[in-house]
Scaffold this motif. Structure first.
Motif, PDB file in Angstrom:
ATOM      1  N   LEU C  70       1.541  -8.028  -4.920  1.00 17.99           N
ATOM      2  CA  LEU C  70       0.548  -7.546  -3.954  1.00 17.99           C
ATOM      3  C   LEU C  70      -0.306  -8.702  -3.445  1.00 17.99           C
ATOM      4  CD1 LEU C  70      -1.159  -5.018  -2.820  1.00 17.99           C
ATOM      5  CD2 LEU C  70      -2.650  -5.517  -4.737  1.00 17.99           C
ATOM      6  N   PHE C  71      -0.826  -9.489  -4.404  1.00 19.81           N
ATOM      7  CA  PHE C  71      -1.683 -10.603  -3.993  1.00 19.81           C
ATOM      8  C   PHE C  71      -0.891 -11.645  -3.219  1.00 19.81           C
ATOM      9  CE2 PHE C  71      -5.988 -10.215  -5.531  1.00 19.81           C
ATOM     10  CZ  PHE C  71      -5.909  -9.140  -6.402  1.00 19.81           C
ATOM     11  N   ALA C  72       0.314 -11.954  -3.713  1.00 23.31           N
ATOM     12  CA  ALA C  72       1.114 -12.974  -3.039  1.00 23.31           C
ATOM     13  C   ALA C  72       1.435 -12.542  -1.613  1.00 23.31           C
ATOM     14  CB  ALA C  72       2.388 -13.232  -3.824  1.00 23.31           C
ATOM     15  N   THR C  73       1.674 -11.239  -1.435  1.00 23.19           N
ATOM     16  CA  THR C  73       1.952 -10.745  -0.081  1.00 23.19           C
ATOM     17  C   THR C  73       0.756 -11.000   0.835  1.00 23.19           C
ATOM     18  OG1 THR C  73       3.294  -9.023  -1.082  1.00 23.19           O
ATOM     19  CG2 THR C  73       2.660  -8.720   1.215  1.00 23.19           C
ATOM     20  N   ALA C  74      -0.422 -10.642   0.316  1.00 20.88           N
ATOM     21  CA  ALA C  74      -1.622 -10.862   1.128  1.00 20.88           C
ATOM     22  C   ALA C  74      -1.796 -12.351   1.429  1.00 20.88           C
ATOM     23  CB  ALA C  74      -2.845 -10.316   0.393  1.00 20.88           C
ATOM     24  N   PHE C  75      -1.528 -13.193   0.410  1.00 21.63           N
ATOM     25  CA  PHE C  75      -1.702 -14.632   0.620  1.00 21.63           C
ATOM     26  C   PHE C  75      -0.737 -15.151   1.681  1.00 21.63           C
ATOM     27  CE2 PHE C  75      -3.222 -15.089  -4.040  1.00 21.63           C
ATOM     28  CZ  PHE C  75      -4.469 -14.635  -3.666  1.00 21.63           C
ATOM     29  N   ALA C  76       0.515 -14.687   1.614  1.00 26.26           N
ATOM     30  CA  ALA C  76       1.509 -15.166   2.578  1.00 26.26           C
ATOM     31  C   ALA C  76       1.166 -14.674   3.979  1.00 26.26           C
ATOM     32  CB  ALA C  76       2.899 -14.704   2.161  1.00 26.26           C
ATOM     33  N   LEU C  77       0.719 -13.399   4.072  1.00 29.02           N
ATOM     34  CA  LEU C  77       0.317 -12.861   5.372  1.00 29.02           C
ATOM     35  C   LEU C  77      -0.809 -13.699   5.965  1.00 29.02           C
ATOM     36  CD1 LEU C  77       0.118  -8.972   5.083  1.00 29.02           C
ATOM     37  CD2 LEU C  77       1.444 -10.342   6.700  1.00 29.02           C
ATOM     38  N   ILE C 425      -6.713  -1.560  11.253  1.00 34.29           N
ATOM     39  CA  ILE C 425      -6.663  -0.158  11.697  1.00 34.29           C
ATOM     40  C   ILE C 425      -5.445   0.527  11.099  1.00 34.29           C
ATOM     41  CG2 ILE C 425      -6.593   1.372  13.693  1.00 34.29           C
ATOM     42  CD1 ILE C 425      -8.891  -0.190  14.303  1.00 34.29           C
ATOM     43  N   GLY C 426      -4.309  -0.181  11.148  1.00 34.42           N
ATOM     44  CA  GLY C 426      -3.053   0.416  10.681  1.00 34.42           C
ATOM     45  C   GLY C 426      -3.166   0.883   9.237  1.00 34.42           C
ATOM     46  N   LEU C 427      -3.679   0.011   8.363  1.00 26.60           N
ATOM     47  CA  LEU C 427      -3.805   0.386   6.957  1.00 26.60           C
ATOM     48  C   LEU C 427      -4.821   1.504   6.788  1.00 26.60           C
ATOM     49  CD1 LEU C 427      -3.705  -3.080   5.164  1.00 26.60           C
ATOM     50  CD2 LEU C 427      -1.957  -1.299   5.164  1.00 26.60           C
ATOM     51  N   GLY C 428      -5.822   1.545   7.685  1.00 26.24           N
ATOM     52  CA  GLY C 428      -6.811   2.612   7.596  1.00 26.24           C
ATOM     53  C   GLY C 428      -6.223   3.950   7.996  1.00 26.24           C
ATOM     54  N   VAL C 429      -5.349   3.930   8.982  1.00 22.08           N
ATOM     55  CA  VAL C 429      -4.760   5.183   9.447  1.00 22.08           C
ATOM     56  C   VAL C 429      -3.627   5.615   8.532  1.00 22.08           C
ATOM     57  CG1 VAL C 429      -3.556   6.275  11.367  1.00 22.08           C
ATOM     58  CG2 VAL C 429      -5.409   4.653  11.808  1.00 22.08           C
ATOM     59  N   TYR C 430      -2.847   4.635   8.093  1.00 17.96           N
ATOM     60  CA  TYR C 430      -1.657   4.960   7.324  1.00 17.96           C
ATOM     61  C   TYR C 430      -1.615   4.092   6.054  1.00 17.96           C
ATOM     62  CZ  TYR C 430       3.284   5.775   6.268  1.00 17.96           C
ATOM     63  OH  TYR C 430       4.453   6.107   5.650  1.00 17.96           O
ATOM     64  N   PRO C 431      -2.374   4.482   5.042  1.00 18.08           N
ATOM     65  CA  PRO C 431      -2.501   3.620   3.864  1.00 18.08           C
ATOM     66  C   PRO C 431      -1.318   3.670   2.911  1.00 18.08           C
ATOM     67  CG  PRO C 431      -3.886   5.555   3.605  1.00 18.08           C
ATOM     68  CD  PRO C 431      -3.228   5.678   4.959  1.00 18.08           C
ATOM     69  N   ALA C 432      -0.331   4.506   3.178  1.00 21.13           N
ATOM     70  CA  ALA C 432       0.740   4.700   2.197  1.00 21.13           C
ATOM     71  C   ALA C 432       1.421   3.400   1.764  1.00 21.13           C
ATOM     72  CB  ALA C 432       1.766   5.690   2.749  1.00 21.13           C
ATOM     73  N   PRO C 433       1.769   2.490   2.688  1.00 21.89           N
ATOM     74  CA  PRO C 433       2.436   1.258   2.231  1.00 21.89           C
ATOM     75  C   PRO C 433       1.564   0.445   1.279  1.00 21.89           C
ATOM     76  CG  PRO C 433       2.521   1.459   4.630  1.00 21.89           C
ATOM     77  CD  PRO C 433       1.627   2.538   4.135  1.00 21.89           C
ATOM     78  N   LEU C 434       0.269   0.406   1.558  1.00 23.00           N
ATOM     79  CA  LEU C 434      -0.641  -0.315   0.672  1.00 23.00           C
ATOM     80  C   LEU C 434      -0.669   0.355  -0.699  1.00 23.00           C
ATOM     81  CD1 LEU C 434      -2.814  -2.431   0.094  1.00 23.00           C
ATOM     82  CD2 LEU C 434      -4.478  -0.904   1.135  1.00 23.00           C
ATOM     83  N   TYR C 435      -0.801   1.684  -0.696  1.00 23.35           N
ATOM     84  CA  TYR C 435      -0.872   2.408  -1.959  1.00 23.35           C
ATOM     85  C   TYR C 435       0.414   2.224  -2.759  1.00 23.35           C
ATOM     86  CZ  TYR C 435      -5.151   4.776  -0.477  1.00 23.35           C
ATOM     87  OH  TYR C 435      -6.429   5.054  -0.089  1.00 23.35           O
TER      88      TYR C 435
END
Lengths: 493, 138, 564, 89
Positions: C70-77, C425-435
């Protein structure tokens, strides 16, 4: 056939080259000979190390006389490792020497310089290889006399005074060692290290043995520039010719540390030194003082060579500290740091030799903006400097790691803290150079300079590369150091 | 100093004997008191006496510094070379016993040669030191 | 044994490659490296993927885990968006250093043992320092130096802790532990230095805003969030962290409220946001940890977005103080909108990523019936809106008209901003991938009417407070003292007073010491030298005295030992 | 807000005209009222008692924010310095 005689050749080959250098009378010829010989000596040392690693300790009887009557050359892992360090630095320094010596030393003296250099190399190799304490003293004197000459050849007038000071103190040190050896001989009737080691345990209540111990420790302390016996070192390293600073800083004090280790562990035995005598406490206090004082003084220097000289005092403090724990990890830290410090200080002083070759000065102010004008040299300096600080993936980190492990094993948390805080000080003084070289603009009247010649640059970069390579692949250095530490602690050669 | 006639004559008389004594100590060092070091010093003292009486400048003509440097080097080479020769002849370094069929004889030869090397180097070094110091300030 | 390469190495190696390239190739590389890293991050399976032996220990330089991924994904993004943002403007050394920094952070996220963790930890320090320095200004140089020293000090604390831990347990594995011995307390402290916890938190607002516009964007993501990651793995449920985190929450708010420099406002708000995460880690339930992890992910994106919009303003105007800015919405509409989206997300407005992540932590506090923690978190949430949600856009884009009419920034900058705004916005509207990426199964529904009402009331009334007290918020040309006063002002003064020749303090101290020393040593030295002063006139003599003293002392000691 | 009402209002950006700002305030206050009124419809089950009171998030948010601003101001009187304070390090 010849492999049987490698121990003798290790010393004899450079020894013979010294008079040949004198006879050649020409700077270039002498340099060529010395370079070939230095590399030969390096090859011999590598062969010896390989031999020792595969077959265990070697013994060589000089003149065919058996020990303990004759002189024995005895090579175990520790001194095979030391031989590689000394000969390796010698081999890497020689290619640099050509340009550097041509700039710093008058043509009619150059061949003498190389002769003295070869004698110093001979002496250092001899100290390390011999298993006889008096022979060790003889080689110590050969090294010392050659070093005094080398230092005195510095272009600065102050080199003479530095050399004289070095001579006075070095002679006191050597004399102390000789007195110690004499006392031991008086009590035991032998000069062979292994023989001494066998006899001393029965005699350790005797006062002459204790006095010998005191004399030898203080004498060796002078030779290795243990705080507060370091006063000869800053001047000698500052005013000596550049390559001499590099060579001596990387080898001479390390050999001093080796002598101390050899006497403490092999001759007197760890039990005597650390349990009966409070050597551990003394070395620890002096080592810590060296680390702090050396680093702090280094921070305030404006001559970079002098700064590195004080940093050497601090680094020697680390080694003394490693010995003082008298534990496997402590000794590993000390022994590994012998190698690591040789690599990084060699690289740093050689980088300075490059700087001096182009700039004619190693004052901090003169190095403004050098990062852009001599990018490779300064990059090398930074890499080796980071190693001095102990950044992970460099050799400095490995030494630091083992030292802290040893300190914590012994429950000495404050020592661990001091070791690491001092590495922050190393960052500060290395960074002063980096700041000047990369973040300051050169003066308007600064001379236009370009990168140093390849013959100087390549060995410098090779040493810096070693600082990084052996920081990642520690199998050789730590492996050898661990076995050497174990055998030292067991006692006996 | 050149006016001191007696000194000059006595020196001229003494110097050959000093040198001869030096050579005696040199050659008999292997089985009597003496050896290369002592012999070298005695030998050099003959020249030093010469320099004291006849002047350093004259002495320099007799023993030019370049020659001295060469001799120093040659002496060391002889010493180290003997050791190497032993090695080449199948012994350990400096193992003179291999120089002849009988070990004692071999030792005799080896020691004699090594001492010669020591003698040459020591006398040349002594002279160099003396002449260097005496030559200062001129 | 090599089954997997540490994903971070791609970025680190790329960092060395970048300066050697130029033109289109360099730009392509800047964008491709983070994507390649991202691919590699997702190719690492759970569990140890690489082991090697180093310094007598068996290390696991690469060990996959849900949290690390999860963290590595955020870092790479972040590396991708930051690279895009910086690609045409920043110096190559800055991007290279930032990639090395990002690569090391990803290295930490996959470190299976403490030694690897420490190595990457220190590499991060080097990378980030170079990022700061690449601004090339004198103030950046000084701030970077302070930054390095603080972090190397933290590194020292961490290293002693790690070695102590290894000595105690014999294990180098990086796993959950408790602060129950000195060494583990030191590890915790070392982690917290990077998290920006008190008292060593001033490095963050001190150093980040001195970097170049794009460099600050990079910096905001890695150092503190790797600290959150390691705390989460190592010290989940460590009670003290609840209070450390809450302190950070309010520290960030108070200092940001007093701040004038727009990027320092955002820097303080990093500490504030990390405070929420640390509190969640302290609570330590699955809900809380999920919340902290999700919030860290969301935070990297919206804080990146906020700093990008601040950076765009700085890049276009050259001004960074609120007192010099204002009214920029007229000519920089894209930047304004993106800044507002980021501000909404940080305030956890519904339909933004903050809304779906942060309140998990509050929910966890509520579930555990930690009343005080819950009330403080709620107040903190209100305060976030106050200091970052409104204050930043208001003073930069609205308030008085500063007369500045800069255009929106170049395309690559606004493209990067738009990407992150979209993600917020995307994660706020559709949080499923994050969850789905979170370490534990998610048992949380963000969009309930109760939650929505709560959040709207809280935020709107915080806004009311802001506008009612606007005269109190008037910006002034000031900075606010922090703990760094001790090492920036007090200690240098002290050193100068003691160290500089001729200063009054030093003269007095020296005089007193020398008198005492003379009293003791005078007879001894007079015996040796009539003139009586030690090393100055004749150092060789002085050194010899030392030799004699040392020899005498050792001899006496050894004899005394023998006599016993 | 109203302190800087310029005379030539029509020349300004529509967003900063006095009229717009007044409208925005009205809208804002209406929104505040609506969100509080939602408390009648929606059951915000509180856990600690206090948080179940009417309009809790509203008054709590307002009060804590005011407290934070005043607290910051108070701290600022002690800790704030000229922004050139460190320049002569």
């Amino acid at each position: 056939m010849i492999s049987l005689h490698l121990p003798a050749l290790q010393v004899v080959v450079p020894l013979i080259s010294a008079p040949l250098c004198v006879l050649l009378r020409r700077g270039f010829g002498a340099w060529l000979l010395a370079t070939v010989i230095a590399w030969t000596a390096f090859a011999i040392s590598l062969a010896l190390l390989a031999q020792v690693l595969s077959d265990g300790a070697l013994s060589y009887k000089m003149g065919g006389w058996a020990a303990p009557w004759g002189i024995e050359y005895r090579i175990d892992r520790l001194n095979a490792f030391m031989l590689v360090i000394v000969a390796g630095i010698g081999a890497l320094v020689m290619p640099c020497a050509y340009h550097s010596v041509a700039r710093e030393i008058a043509p009619e003296r150059q061949h003498l310089f190389y002769a003295a250099f070869m004698l110093a190399l001979t002496g250092l190799l001899g100290i390390v290889i011999t298993g006889d304490v008096f022979n060790l003293y003889v080689f110590l004197e050969i090294t010392s006399l050659a070093s005094y000459t080398l230092v005195a050849l510095g272009a600065d007038r102050r080199a003479l005074r530095a050399s004289f000071q070095y001579l006075v103190l070095g002679t006191i040190g050597a004399t102390f060692i000789l007195i110690g050896i004499g006392l031991l001989y008086m009590v035991t009737g032998t000069l062979n290290m292994a023989d001494l080691a066998a006899r001393i345990p029965a005699l350790q209540e005797l006062r002459p043995v204790r006095a010998a111990f005191a004399f030898i420790v203080v004498g060796a302390g002078l030779k290795l520039a243990l705080f507060p016996l370091h006063l000869w070192l800053p001047n000698a390293y500052t005013y000596a010719p550049s390559v001499v600073s590099a060579f001596l800083a990387a080898t001479a004090t390390k050999v001093g540390v080796y002598v101390l280790m050899r006497f403490i562990f092999t001759v007197f035995g760890a039990r005597f030194a650390f349990e009966m005598m409070p050597l551990g406490e003394i070395l620890m206090v002096l080592g810590l003082l060296a680390v702090m004082v050396g680093s702090l003084v280094a921070v305030f220097q404006t001559n970079v060579k002098r700064m590195l000289a004080y940093s050497s005092i601090a680094q020697i403090g680390y080694m003394a500290l490693g010995i003082s724990f008298a534990s496997v990890n402590g000794l590993v830290a000390g022994i590994v740091h012998l190698f690591n410090h040789a690599a990084m200080k060699g690289a740093l002083f050689l980088a300075l030799a490059c700087v001096f070759y182009r700039l004619g000065s190693v004052e901090l102010d003169a190095m403004r903006g050098l990062g852009r004008r001599m990018p490779l040299t300064m990059a090398t300096f930074v890499a080796a400097g980071m190693s001095l600080v102990g950044v992970p993936l460099t050799v400095g980190f490995i030494s630091k790691w083992y030292l802290v492990v040893a300190a914590i094993e012994s429950g000495l948390w404050p020592v661990a803290v001091i070791v690491l805080v001092a590495s922050l000080l190393a960052l500060v003084y290395i960074w002063r150079v980096v700041e000047v070289a990369y973040f300051r603009e050169p003066d308007g009247d600064a001379p236009e300079v370009t990168e140093a010649p390849a013959a100087m640059l390549v060995p410098t970069m090779a040493l810096a590369a070693a600082c990084i390579y052996f920081g990642i692949d520690t199998e050789l250095t730590v492996g050898v150091a661990t076995e050497a530490a174990l055998s030292l602690l067991e006692g006996g050669p | 100093m050149s006016d001191l006639l007696i000194l000059r004559i006595v020196a001229k008389l003494l110097i050959p004997y000093i040198l001869l004594f030096g050579l005696y100590v040199q050659t008999h060092g292997d089985f009597g008191p003496g050896g290369g070091f002592q012999a070298g010093v005695i030998f050099a003292s003959g020249f030093i006496l010469y320099a004291l009486v006849f002047g350093v400048a004259n002495a320099r003509r007799v023993v030019p510094p370049r020659l001295m440097a060469t001799l120093i080097a040659l002496g060391v080479l002889l010493f180290a070379g003997v050791g190497l020769a032993a090695l080449l002849m199948g012994g350990n370094y400096l193992e003179y016993a291999v120089f002849a069929d009988q070990p004692a004889r071999g030792n005799h030869i080896g020691i004699w040669l090594v001492e010669l090397g020591v003698g040459i180097t020591v006398s040349a070094v002594m002279l160099t030191i003396f002449l260097t110091i005496a030559g200062r300030g001129r | 044994m090599i089954e997997a390469m540490p994903p971070g190495l791609v970025l680190i190696a790329g960092a060395f490659l970048l300066p050697a390239t130029s033109g289109v190739a360099r730009k392509a590389l800047v964008l491709a490296l983070p994507l390649a890293t991202l691919g590699l991050v997702w190719s690492i399976p759970d569990g140890p993927a690489l082991t090697l032996v180093f310094l007598d220990y068996t290390l696991t330089p690469v060990e996959g885990s849900r949290l690390g991924r999860l963290f590595a994904t955020a870092f790479a993004l972040m590396a991708f968006a930051g690279g895009l943002y910086a690609v045409n403007q920043a110096r190559v050394v800055e991007i290279a250093a930032a990639f090395a920094h990002a690569g090391s952070a990803i290295g930490v996220a996959f470190a299976g043992d403490l030694v690897t963790l420490f190595v990457f930890w220190e590499l991060m320090i080097i990378g980030s320092t170079l990022v700061i320095w690449s601004a090339g200004t004198d103030s950046a140089y000084r701030a970077g130096m302070r930054y390095t020293l603080v972090h190397l000090f933290g590194g020292i604390v961490l290293m002693i802790g790690i070695i102590g831990h290894i000595a105690e347990t014999g294990s180098v594995t990086f796993e959950a532990m408790h602060a129950d011995s000195l060494s583990r307390w030191l590890i915790l402290a070392g982690f917290l230095v990077n998290a920006g916890a008190p008292p060593l938190s001033a490095w963050l607002p001190d150093a980040y805003p001195e970097a170049s516009p794009s460099a600050t964007v990079f910096l905001s993501a890695y150092t503190t969030k790797t600290a959150v990651y390691v705390l989460m793995v190592g010290f989940a449920g460590e009670g003290v962290l609840v209070w450390v985190g809450l302190y950070m929450v309010f520290y960030g708010i108070i200092y940001a409220l007093l701040e004038n420099d727009m990027r320092r406002i955002l820097a303080y708000s990093i500490i504030n946001q990390v405070g929420f995460m640390v509190t969640g880690i302290g609570i330590g339930t699955q809900m809380a940890l999920n919340g902290s992890a999700a919030h860290a992910f969301a935070h990297i994106i919206y804080k990146g977005l906020l700093l990008m919009s601040a950076g765009a303003v700085l890049h276009q105007t050259g001004k960074r103080k609120c007192t010099d800015l204002g009214g920029l919405f007229r000519s920089m509409p894209i930047t304004t909108v993106c800044g507002i989206v980021g501000a909404m997300a940080i305030s956890s407005f519904p339909l933004t990523s903050g809304f779906v992540s942060k309140d998990m932590i509050g929910q966890a506090a509520g579930d555990q019936l930690l009343a005080l923690v819950w009330f403080l978190l709620a107040a903190g949430s209100a305060g976030v809106f106050l200091h970052a949600g409104i204050k930043f856009p208001w003073f930069v884009f609205f308030q008085k008209d500063s007369g500045l009419r800069p255009p929106d920034p170049p395309w690559n900058m606004w493209a990067a901003m738009s990407l992150f705004a979209f993600l917020c916005i995307g994660l706020g509207v559709y949080p499923a991938p994050l969850y789905a990426m979170l370490p534990y199964a998610v048992n949380y529904v963000p969009y309930t009417s109760a939650h929505l009402v709560f959040q709207f009331q809280l935020l709107l009334f915080s806004g009311l407070a802001f506008f009612l007290l606007l005269p109190q918020m008037k910006r002034t040309l000031t900075l606010t003292l922090d703990f760094d006063w001790f090492y920036r002002h007090f200690l240098p003064r002290l050193c100068r007073a003691v160290a500089s020749r001729g200063s009054e303090t030093r003269r007095r101290v020296e005089h007193a010491t020398m008198t005492r020393i003379r009293l003791v040593l005078e007879p001894f030295f007079r015996f040796h030298r009539p003139e009586g002063i030690l090393a100055r006139s004749w150092p060789t003599g002085g050194a010899t005295v030392w030799v004699a003293v040392l020899l005498a002392v050792t001899l006496v000691i050894y004899y005394w030992q023998g006599a016993r | 807000m109203s302190a800087d009402v310029p005379k030539d209002d029509a020349h300004k950006h529509w967003l900063v005209r006095t009229k717009t700002i007044r409208r925005l305030w009205i809208l804002f206050i209406a929104a505040l009222a609506v969100t509080v009124l939602f408390d009648f419809i929606v059951d915000r089950h509180g856990r600690f008692g206090l948080d179940a009171t009417f309009g809790f998030p509203a008054w709590y948010g307002l009060l804590t924010c005011v407290a934070m601003i005043i607290g910051a101001k108070a701290l600022g009187t002690v800790l704030q310095r000229e922004d050139t304070y460190y320049d002569h390090e």
